[in-house]
Design a protein around this motif. Sequence first.
Motif, PDB file in Angstrom:
ATOM      1  N   PRO A   1       0.838  -1.202   0.000  1.00 18.80           N
ATOM      2  CA  PRO A   1       0.000   0.000   0.000  1.00 18.80           C
ATOM      3  C   PRO A   1       0.874   1.253   0.000  1.00 18.80           C
ATOM      4  O   PRO A   1       2.020   1.228   0.447  1.00 18.80           O
ATOM      5  CB  PRO A   1      -0.803  -0.122   1.299  1.00 18.80           C
ATOM      6  CG  PRO A   1       0.019  -1.004   2.179  1.00 18.80           C
ATOM      7  CD  PRO A   1       0.784  -1.922   1.269  1.00 18.80           C
ATOM      8  N   SER A   2       0.306   2.352  -0.512  1.00 19.75           N
ATOM      9  CA  SER A   2       1.060   3.603  -0.545  1.00 19.75           C
ATOM     10  C   SER A   2       0.261   4.717   0.121  1.00 19.75           C
ATOM     11  O   SER A   2      -0.959   4.777   0.008  1.00 19.75           O
ATOM     12  CB  SER A   2       1.420   3.980  -1.973  1.00 19.75           C
ATOM     13  OG  SER A   2       0.249   4.129  -2.738  1.00 19.75           O
ATOM     14  N   VAL A   3       0.988   5.580   0.828  1.00 18.85           N
ATOM     15  CA  VAL A   3       0.381   6.689   1.563  1.00 18.85           C
ATOM     16  C   VAL A   3       1.061   7.983   1.136  1.00 18.85           C
ATOM     17  O   VAL A   3       2.291   8.041   1.019  1.00 18.85           O
ATOM     18  CB  VAL A   3       0.539   6.493   3.088  1.00 18.85           C
ATOM     19  CG1 VAL A   3       0.002   7.701   3.849  1.00 18.85           C
ATOM     20  CG2 VAL A   3      -0.174   5.231   3.544  1.00 18.85           C
ATOM     21  N   LEU A   4       0.243   9.009   0.925  1.00 14.13           N
ATOM     22  CA  LEU A   4       0.726  10.346   0.601  1.00 14.13           C
ATOM     23  C   LEU A   4       0.287  11.292   1.712  1.00 14.13           C
ATOM     24  O   LEU A   4      -0.902  11.360   2.032  1.00 14.13           O
ATOM     25  CB  LEU A   4       0.147  10.816  -0.737  1.00 14.13           C
ATOM     26  CG  LEU A   4       0.335  12.287  -1.113  1.00 14.13           C
ATOM     27  CD1 LEU A   4       1.821  12.621  -1.304  1.00 14.13           C
ATOM     28  CD2 LEU A   4      -0.458  12.620  -2.373  1.00 14.13           C
ATOM     29  N   PHE A   5       1.247  11.996   2.312  1.00  8.79           N
ATOM     30  CA  PHE A   5       0.960  13.012   3.322  1.00  8.79           C
ATOM     31  C   PHE A   5       1.088  14.377   2.666  1.00  8.79           C
ATOM     32  O   PHE A   5       2.108  14.661   2.016  1.00  8.79           O
ATOM     33  CB  PHE A   5       1.948  12.916   4.488  1.00  8.79           C
ATOM     34  CG  PHE A   5       1.823  11.646   5.283  1.00  8.79           C
ATOM     35  CD1 PHE A   5       0.794  11.491   6.203  1.00  8.79           C
ATOM     36  CD2 PHE A   5       2.730  10.617   5.112  1.00  8.79           C
ATOM     37  CE1 PHE A   5       0.686  10.319   6.955  1.00  8.79           C
ATOM     38  CE2 PHE A   5       2.624   9.445   5.857  1.00  8.79           C
ATOM     39  CZ  PHE A   5       1.596   9.294   6.776  1.00  8.79           C
ATOM     40  N   VAL A   6       0.064  15.219   2.846  1.00 11.19           N
ATOM     41  CA  VAL A   6       0.055  16.527   2.202  1.00 11.19           C
ATOM     42  C   VAL A   6      -0.222  17.616   3.230  1.00 11.19           C
ATOM     43  O   VAL A   6      -1.188  17.518   3.998  1.00 11.19           O
ATOM     44  CB  VAL A   6      -1.042  16.605   1.110  1.00 11.19           C
ATOM     45  CG1 VAL A   6      -0.991  17.957   0.404  1.00 11.19           C
ATOM     46  CG2 VAL A   6      -0.910  15.472   0.110  1.00 11.19           C
TER      47      VAL A   6
ATOM     48  N   ARG B   1      -2.742  10.241  -7.565  1.00 10.65           N
ATOM     49  CA  ARG B   1      -3.282   9.139  -8.374  1.00 10.65           C
ATOM     50  C   ARG B   1      -2.661   7.789  -7.999  1.00 10.65           C
ATOM     51  O   ARG B   1      -3.363   6.777  -7.939  1.00 10.65           O
ATOM     52  CB  ARG B   1      -3.073   9.418  -9.860  1.00 10.65           C
ATOM     53  CG  ARG B   1      -3.824   8.453 -10.774  1.00 10.65           C
ATOM     54  CD  ARG B   1      -3.510   8.680 -12.233  1.00 10.65           C
ATOM     55  NE  ARG B   1      -2.130   8.414 -12.578  1.00 10.65           N
ATOM     56  CZ  ARG B   1      -1.571   7.208 -12.643  1.00 10.65           C
ATOM     57  NH1 ARG B   1      -2.282   6.133 -12.387  1.00 10.65           N
ATOM     58  NH2 ARG B   1      -0.312   7.061 -12.964  1.00 10.65           N
ATOM     59  N   VAL B   2      -1.364   7.771  -7.711  1.00  4.95           N
ATOM     60  CA  VAL B   2      -0.683   6.501  -7.438  1.00  4.95           C
ATOM     61  C   VAL B   2      -0.689   6.114  -5.965  1.00  4.95           C
ATOM     62  O   VAL B   2      -0.123   5.086  -5.598  1.00  4.95           O
ATOM     63  CB  VAL B   2       0.764   6.499  -7.990  1.00  4.95           C
ATOM     64  CG1 VAL B   2       0.769   6.689  -9.497  1.00  4.95           C
ATOM     65  CG2 VAL B   2       1.621   7.543  -7.298  1.00  4.95           C
ATOM     66  N   SER B   3      -1.328   6.918  -5.125  1.00  2.00           N
ATOM     67  CA  SER B   3      -1.385   6.621  -3.693  1.00  2.00           C
ATOM     68  C   SER B   3      -2.719   5.976  -3.327  1.00  2.00           C
ATOM     69  O   SER B   3      -3.750   6.321  -3.896  1.00  2.00           O
ATOM     70  CB  SER B   3      -1.190   7.906  -2.885  1.00  2.00           C
ATOM     71  OG  SER B   3       0.077   8.463  -3.150  1.00  2.00           O
ATOM     72  N   ASP B   4      -2.683   5.046  -2.390  1.00  2.00           N
ATOM     73  CA  ASP B   4      -3.904   4.390  -1.917  1.00  2.00           C
ATOM     74  C   ASP B   4      -4.592   5.218  -0.837  1.00  2.00           C
ATOM     75  O   ASP B   4      -5.806   5.258  -0.753  1.00  2.00           O
ATOM     76  CB  ASP B   4      -3.570   3.002  -1.340  1.00  2.00           C
ATOM     77  CG  ASP B   4      -2.963   2.093  -2.384  1.00  2.00           C
ATOM     78  OD1 ASP B   4      -3.558   1.950  -3.468  1.00  2.00           O
ATOM     79  OD2 ASP B   4      -1.883   1.526  -2.110  1.00  2.00           O
ATOM     80  N   VAL B   5      -3.785   5.847   0.006  1.00  2.00           N
ATOM     81  CA  VAL B   5      -4.289   6.641   1.120  1.00  2.00           C
ATOM     82  C   VAL B   5      -3.678   8.037   1.010  1.00  2.00           C
ATOM     83  O   VAL B   5      -2.470   8.168   0.811  1.00  2.00           O
ATOM     84  CB  VAL B   5      -3.913   6.012   2.484  1.00  2.00           C
ATOM     85  CG1 VAL B   5      -4.423   6.855   3.639  1.00  2.00           C
ATOM     86  CG2 VAL B   5      -4.434   4.589   2.582  1.00  2.00           C
TER      87      VAL B   5
ATOM     88  N   MET C   1       7.199  15.055   8.989  1.00  2.00           N
ATOM     89  CA  MET C   1       7.272  14.226  10.192  1.00  2.00           C
ATOM     90  C   MET C   1       6.481  12.932   9.993  1.00  2.00           C
ATOM     91  O   MET C   1       6.969  11.838  10.334  1.00  2.00           O
ATOM     92  CB  MET C   1       6.746  14.993  11.410  1.00  2.00           C
ATOM     93  CG  MET C   1       7.673  16.074  11.897  1.00  2.00           C
ATOM     94  SD  MET C   1       7.194  16.781  13.503  1.00  2.00           S
ATOM     95  CE  MET C   1       5.858  17.869  13.032  1.00  2.00           C
ATOM     96  N   ALA C   2       5.278  13.045   9.440  1.00  2.00           N
ATOM     97  CA  ALA C   2       4.445  11.856   9.227  1.00  2.00           C
ATOM     98  C   ALA C   2       5.123  10.878   8.279  1.00  2.00           C
ATOM     99  O   ALA C   2       5.149   9.671   8.534  1.00  2.00           O
ATOM    100  CB  ALA C   2       3.078  12.279   8.694  1.00  2.00           C
ATOM    101  N   ALA C   3       5.686  11.392   7.195  1.00  2.00           N
ATOM    102  CA  ALA C   3       6.370  10.520   6.235  1.00  2.00           C
ATOM    103  C   ALA C   3       7.570   9.835   6.879  1.00  2.00           C
ATOM    104  O   ALA C   3       7.798   8.634   6.678  1.00  2.00           O
ATOM    105  CB  ALA C   3       6.798  11.328   5.013  1.00  2.00           C
ATOM    106  N   ALA C   4       8.330  10.576   7.670  1.00  2.00           N
ATOM    107  CA  ALA C   4       9.505   9.990   8.324  1.00  2.00           C
ATOM    108  C   ALA C   4       9.103   8.897   9.308  1.00  2.00           C
ATOM    109  O   ALA C   4       9.739   7.836   9.374  1.00  2.00           O
ATOM    110  CB  ALA C   4      10.304  11.085   9.034  1.00  2.00           C
TER     111      ALA C   4
ATOM    112  N   ARG D   1       5.001   8.797   0.578  1.00  2.00           N
ATOM    113  CA  ARG D   1       5.248  10.035  -0.158  1.00  2.00           C
ATOM    114  C   ARG D   1       4.799  11.204   0.709  1.00  2.00           C
ATOM    115  O   ARG D   1       3.919  11.056   1.546  1.00  2.00           O
ATOM    116  CB  ARG D   1       4.433  10.088  -1.444  1.00  2.00           C
ATOM    117  CG  ARG D   1       4.757   9.067  -2.472  1.00  2.00           C
ATOM    118  CD  ARG D   1       3.810   9.199  -3.682  1.00  2.00           C
ATOM    119  NE  ARG D   1       4.079   8.172  -4.654  1.00  2.00           N
ATOM    120  CZ  ARG D   1       3.625   6.923  -4.584  1.00  2.00           C
ATOM    121  NH1 ARG D   1       2.843   6.567  -3.598  1.00  2.00           N
ATOM    122  NH2 ARG D   1       3.920   6.035  -5.502  1.00  2.00           N
ATOM    123  N   SER D   2       5.369  12.390   0.443  1.00  2.00           N
ATOM    124  CA  SER D   2       4.862  13.612   1.058  1.00  2.00           C
ATOM    125  C   SER D   2       5.007  14.732   0.044  1.00  2.00           C
ATOM    126  O   SER D   2       5.880  14.686  -0.828  1.00  2.00           O
ATOM    127  CB  SER D   2       5.600  13.939   2.358  1.00  2.00           C
ATOM    128  OG  SER D   2       6.903  14.402   2.092  1.00  2.00           O
ATOM    129  N   ALA D   3       4.140  15.737   0.180  1.00  2.00           N
ATOM    130  CA  ALA D   3       4.170  16.867  -0.751  1.00  2.00           C
ATOM    131  C   ALA D   3       3.432  18.041  -0.130  1.00  2.00           C
ATOM    132  O   ALA D   3       2.732  17.891   0.865  1.00  2.00           O
ATOM    133  CB  ALA D   3       3.517  16.476  -2.078  1.00  2.00           C
TER     134      ALA D   3
END
Length: 143
Positions: free
Chosen positions: A9-14, A79-83, A24-27, A40-42
């Motif tokens: 699974p993949s997670v993106l924090f924005v 688009r490529v992230s699940d969460v 911090m969340a990504a780390a 991922r984060s952005a």
Amino acid sequence: MQQEQPIVPSVLFVCVHNAGRSQMAAAYLEDLGAGAIEVRSAGSAPADELNPMVIAAMDEDGIDITTATPKVLTPEAVRVSDVVITMGCGDACPIYPGKRYEDWALDDPAGQSLDAVRRIRDDIKYRVTQLIAEITSEPKATT
């Protein structure tokens, strides 16, 4: 018979600046997820560099984020992230069907004291720990 690769699974924090909360969340997800989750984060309006108080607070917890850099949020990353976890970026995050979206109401560490950033950090660590438990216990899709 070919062995199937596990679905990761993949997670993106924005967040707005991608210089504090989302970093911090990504780390934490990288560290605590032990490679079981793609991270991922952005930011919707990325800063030039990470917040120094965020770097110090994470260092106190044994996580070095000095090489992380703020990145711009792209539709492709969503688009490529699940969460997709947003942290105060409002409507800047594109919405795609079939994604899990959450908004974490967290104070912005910008301009905050180290004590305040520690509280934000600890809240993020708790939420990431809960997220890992949820994601890794969800039934996997089968084909």
